[in-house]
Scaffold this motif. Structure first.
Motif: not given
Length: 146
Positions: A75-91
């Motif tokens: 769960w922590e990995r999932n949340v962290s990946i989502l936060k990082l990708a969103k703050s990076f503004q990933a396409d």
């Protein structure tokens, strides 16, 4: 090189940058995208070792979940990946891991999983199998490596 939002932003998600064929491929893919003028974020989810080189312009993040085990760590990995990708503004995200992308799969970021093995032969339980299948169904594309 342009650093604005008009650049394609790609997230590469892998176990790490060392000790494995998938990790080597992930580093090569990250470097390739960077040479094509894309902004790249490399997320390591299991190991912080850096055996394989990535370009200096590639942003690198390691998700440290020491002290957590099993589903809490997942769960922590999932949340962290989502936060990082969103703050990076990933396409788009290219993932070399299976279960750590569930929250990303339901976001507005396209996820492209990369499979190297027969999923049926490597699964470790019903819940993980369900997560894997959910993630694959949400993907518009999947990379199959042989």
């Amino acid at each position: 090189m342009d650093t604005g939002k008009d650049m394609k932003r790609v997230v590469i998600i892998a176990h790490g940058l060392g000790e494995g064929g998938a990790e080597r491929v992930a580093s090569l893919v990250a470097n390739h995208f960077e040479t094509k003028g894309m902004k790249v974020l490399f997320i390591a989810v299991y190991h912080n070792s850096r055996e394989y080189p990535i370009a200096d312009d590639i942003e690198y993040r390691y998700i440290d979940v020491r002290g957590k085990k099993g589903m809490a760590a997942l769960w922590e990995r999932n949340v962290s990946i989502l936060k990082l990708a969103k703050s990076f503004q990933a396409d788009v995200a290219v993932s070399f891991v299976e279960h750590e992308i569930t929250l990303l799969a339901i976001s507005n970021i396209d996820v492209i999983p990369s499979l190297r093995n027969d999923p049926e032969s490597t699964e470790r339980g019903l819940l993980l199998k369900m997560l894997r299948n959910f993630n694959y169904r949400r993907s518009k594309k999947i990379i199959f490596q042989t």
